[in-house]
Design a protein around this motif. Sequence first.
Motif, PDB file in Angstrom:
ATOM      1  N   LEU A 277       0.821  -1.209   0.000  1.00  0.00           N
ATOM      2  CA  LEU A 277       0.000   0.000   0.000  1.00  0.00           C
ATOM      3  C   LEU A 277       0.857   1.262   0.000  1.00  0.00           C
ATOM      4  O   LEU A 277       0.464   2.292  -0.552  1.00  0.00           O
ATOM      5  CB  LEU A 277      -0.934   0.006   1.220  1.00  0.00           C
ATOM      6  CG  LEU A 277      -2.057  -1.028   1.235  1.00  0.00           C
ATOM      7  CD1 LEU A 277      -2.770  -1.002   2.576  1.00  0.00           C
ATOM      8  CD2 LEU A 277      -3.046  -0.782   0.096  1.00  0.00           C
ATOM      9  N   ALA A 278       2.028   1.167   0.630  1.00  0.00           N
ATOM     10  CA  ALA A 278       2.932   2.320   0.691  1.00  0.00           C
ATOM     11  C   ALA A 278       3.806   2.439  -0.555  1.00  0.00           C
ATOM     12  O   ALA A 278       4.615   3.373  -0.665  1.00  0.00           O
ATOM     13  CB  ALA A 278       3.811   2.221   1.937  1.00  0.00           C
ATOM     14  N   GLY A 279       3.660   1.484  -1.493  1.00  0.00           N
ATOM     15  CA  GLY A 279       4.384   1.565  -2.756  1.00  0.00           C
ATOM     16  C   GLY A 279       5.747   0.916  -2.779  1.00  0.00           C
ATOM     17  O   GLY A 279       6.521   1.132  -3.707  1.00  0.00           O
ATOM     18  N   HIS A 280       6.047   0.078  -1.791  1.00  0.00           N
ATOM     19  CA  HIS A 280       7.355  -0.586  -1.724  1.00  0.00           C
ATOM     20  C   HIS A 280       7.200  -2.022  -2.238  1.00  0.00           C
ATOM     21  O   HIS A 280       7.083  -2.979  -1.466  1.00  0.00           O
ATOM     22  CB  HIS A 280       7.883  -0.552  -0.292  1.00  0.00           C
ATOM     23  CG  HIS A 280       7.998   0.824   0.275  1.00  0.00           C
ATOM     24  ND1 HIS A 280       8.990   1.708  -0.112  1.00  0.00           N
ATOM     25  CD2 HIS A 280       7.222   1.487   1.187  1.00  0.00           C
ATOM     26  CE1 HIS A 280       8.835   2.855   0.541  1.00  0.00           C
ATOM     27  NE2 HIS A 280       7.768   2.743   1.329  1.00  0.00           N
ATOM     28  N   GLU A 281       7.216  -2.168  -3.545  1.00  0.00           N
ATOM     29  CA  GLU A 281       6.892  -3.439  -4.188  1.00  0.00           C
ATOM     30  C   GLU A 281       7.884  -4.548  -3.835  1.00  0.00           C
ATOM     31  O   GLU A 281       7.494  -5.687  -3.558  1.00  0.00           O
ATOM     32  CB  GLU A 281       6.847  -3.243  -5.703  1.00  0.00           C
ATOM     33  CG  GLU A 281       6.268  -4.411  -6.466  1.00  0.00           C
ATOM     34  CD  GLU A 281       4.769  -4.555  -6.272  1.00  0.00           C
ATOM     35  OE1 GLU A 281       4.246  -5.657  -6.527  1.00  0.00           O
ATOM     36  OE2 GLU A 281       4.121  -3.563  -5.874  1.00  0.00           O
TER      37      GLU A 281
ATOM     38  N   THR B  18      -3.073  -1.766  12.317  1.00  0.00           N
ATOM     39  CA  THR B  18      -3.565  -0.393  12.466  1.00  0.00           C
ATOM     40  C   THR B  18      -3.078   0.474  11.315  1.00  0.00           C
ATOM     41  O   THR B  18      -3.838   1.276  10.747  1.00  0.00           O
ATOM     42  CB  THR B  18      -3.106   0.195  13.811  1.00  0.00           C
ATOM     43  OG1 THR B  18      -3.552  -0.643  14.881  1.00  0.00           O
ATOM     44  CG2 THR B  18      -3.673   1.591  14.018  1.00  0.00           C
ATOM     45  N   ALA B  19      -1.804   0.308  10.950  1.00  0.00           N
ATOM     46  CA  ALA B  19      -1.252   1.079   9.837  1.00  0.00           C
ATOM     47  C   ALA B  19      -1.957   0.741   8.525  1.00  0.00           C
ATOM     48  O   ALA B  19      -2.336   1.636   7.749  1.00  0.00           O
ATOM     49  CB  ALA B  19       0.249   0.803   9.723  1.00  0.00           C
TER      50      ALA B  19
ATOM     51  N   SER C  13      -5.779   1.877   4.116  1.00  0.00           N
ATOM     52  CA  SER C  13      -6.872   1.319   3.314  1.00  0.00           C
ATOM     53  C   SER C  13      -8.122   2.175   3.427  1.00  0.00           C
ATOM     54  O   SER C  13      -8.805   2.433   2.421  1.00  0.00           O
ATOM     55  CB  SER C  13      -7.176  -0.108   3.773  1.00  0.00           C
ATOM     56  OG  SER C  13      -6.069  -0.950   3.586  1.00  0.00           O
ATOM     57  N   VAL C  14      -8.437   2.626   4.632  1.00  0.00           N
ATOM     58  CA  VAL C  14      -9.611   3.474   4.830  1.00  0.00           C
ATOM     59  C   VAL C  14      -9.408   4.816   4.135  1.00  0.00           C
ATOM     60  O   VAL C  14     -10.351   5.387   3.569  1.00  0.00           O
ATOM     61  CB  VAL C  14      -9.893   3.657   6.331  1.00  0.00           C
ATOM     62  CG1 VAL C  14     -10.980   4.702   6.560  1.00  0.00           C
ATOM     63  CG2 VAL C  14     -10.320   2.326   6.957  1.00  0.00           C
ATOM     64  N   ALA C  15      -8.175   5.342   4.147  1.00  0.00           N
ATOM     65  CA  ALA C  15      -7.887   6.611   3.473  1.00  0.00           C
ATOM     66  C   ALA C  15      -8.292   6.553   2.011  1.00  0.00           C
ATOM     67  O   ALA C  15      -8.873   7.506   1.468  1.00  0.00           O
ATOM     68  CB  ALA C  15      -6.400   6.935   3.596  1.00  0.00           C
ATOM     69  N   SER C  16      -8.009   5.423   1.366  1.00  0.00           N
ATOM     70  CA  SER C  16      -8.357   5.259  -0.041  1.00  0.00           C
ATOM     71  C   SER C  16      -9.832   4.961  -0.233  1.00  0.00           C
ATOM     72  O   SER C  16     -10.488   5.534  -1.109  1.00  0.00           O
ATOM     73  CB  SER C  16      -7.504   4.133  -0.641  1.00  0.00           C
ATOM     74  OG  SER C  16      -7.908   3.837  -1.958  1.00  0.00           O
ATOM     75  N   ALA C  17     -10.382   4.077   0.609  1.00  0.00           N
ATOM     76  CA  ALA C  17     -11.759   3.614   0.416  1.00  0.00           C
ATOM     77  C   ALA C  17     -12.785   4.709   0.634  1.00  0.00           C
ATOM     78  O   ALA C  17     -13.781   4.795  -0.101  1.00  0.00           O
ATOM     79  CB  ALA C  17     -12.038   2.434   1.347  1.00  0.00           C
TER      80      ALA C  17
END
Length: 332
Positions: A34-38, A279-280, A285-289
């Motif tokens: 989610l943070a972009g660290h593939e 929690t993180a 996830s909620v920020a996006s949803a």
Amino acid sequence: MPGSSSLRAWWARRPPAAGAAVLATGILSIGLRLAGHEVLFKVMLALAGAAWVVLASDFVVRLLWQRERWRTEASTPDGLTAVAATTVLGTGLSVLGRQNCAWALLALSAVLWPVLMTDVVRHVTRHVMSHRGRRMHGDVFLCCVATQGLAVLGATLAKAEALSWPAHTALVLFWLGLLLYAVMLALFDWRQVTEGAGDQWVAGGALAASALAGARLIDADHALYLWNADDRGVLRGVTIALVVLALGWYAVLLAAEVLRPRPRYDLRRWATVFPLGMTAVAMMSVASAVDVPGLKGPGEVLLWVAVAAWLAVTAAALIAGFGGSVRSTGPR
């Protein structure tokens, strides 16, 4: 070698709470994605998968050849880490695009969940009846975590495969998980907040898992238009409230750790790491949803706090394991 001999001896008596290590590693992998660290996502997911295979093999061995021990361990709330860890691994694989593997893990979790949940409910009932006035440790909230894990994986697959029935099933599990949380909260020993060896953090982690399930259900609805406006409004409101409550627990438990430090390593510290990561992930996830971008930044900060905790607990586990001083708990 004495160190490896001690480690093998510990493994032979390994309690079911060890599954929390897989759960912690798996949820951190999702957070890193989610943070972009593939790359880090794939590394952590691979570690979680490898650990899951080892623990699953041991689970089967005990089921087939150590039946009494398996029954005793499976009847404790810690036994539900098997379901929770499997669903988290399945969610990570679905995010990676391995939908067939994710479906297989969902099926396995769905088979394990009623069996283990029935045993745990019996265990909790016996505990309440035979220890009047004595409440339970934080691992009792794994009833909620395991249930919400199924909801998260079901909703994730619903969106990935454009299917409505997994999302509808996940919604039922979401509300059931909240009901189970309320029941277990009434049984929780509040002294564990300042005295617990690590699993008291599951009290907050279970709410974070519920918020993550709500976010995945909202995402599925965005793709499939599953519910009417009123239902969407309720789900959105409850999901946001769950994030706020999870953060409240986070603050209380962190303050308790500062006021009453418990630095000695205990296997239950893995049950601290996964709520930190959960929690993180829930915040991001909620920020996006629900389109609240202000939650993503703090979520990423908490993610790195969780990664630091994972590294610290991993190092402590290796030192304690090779030193022969691993503390582990059996059924409570």
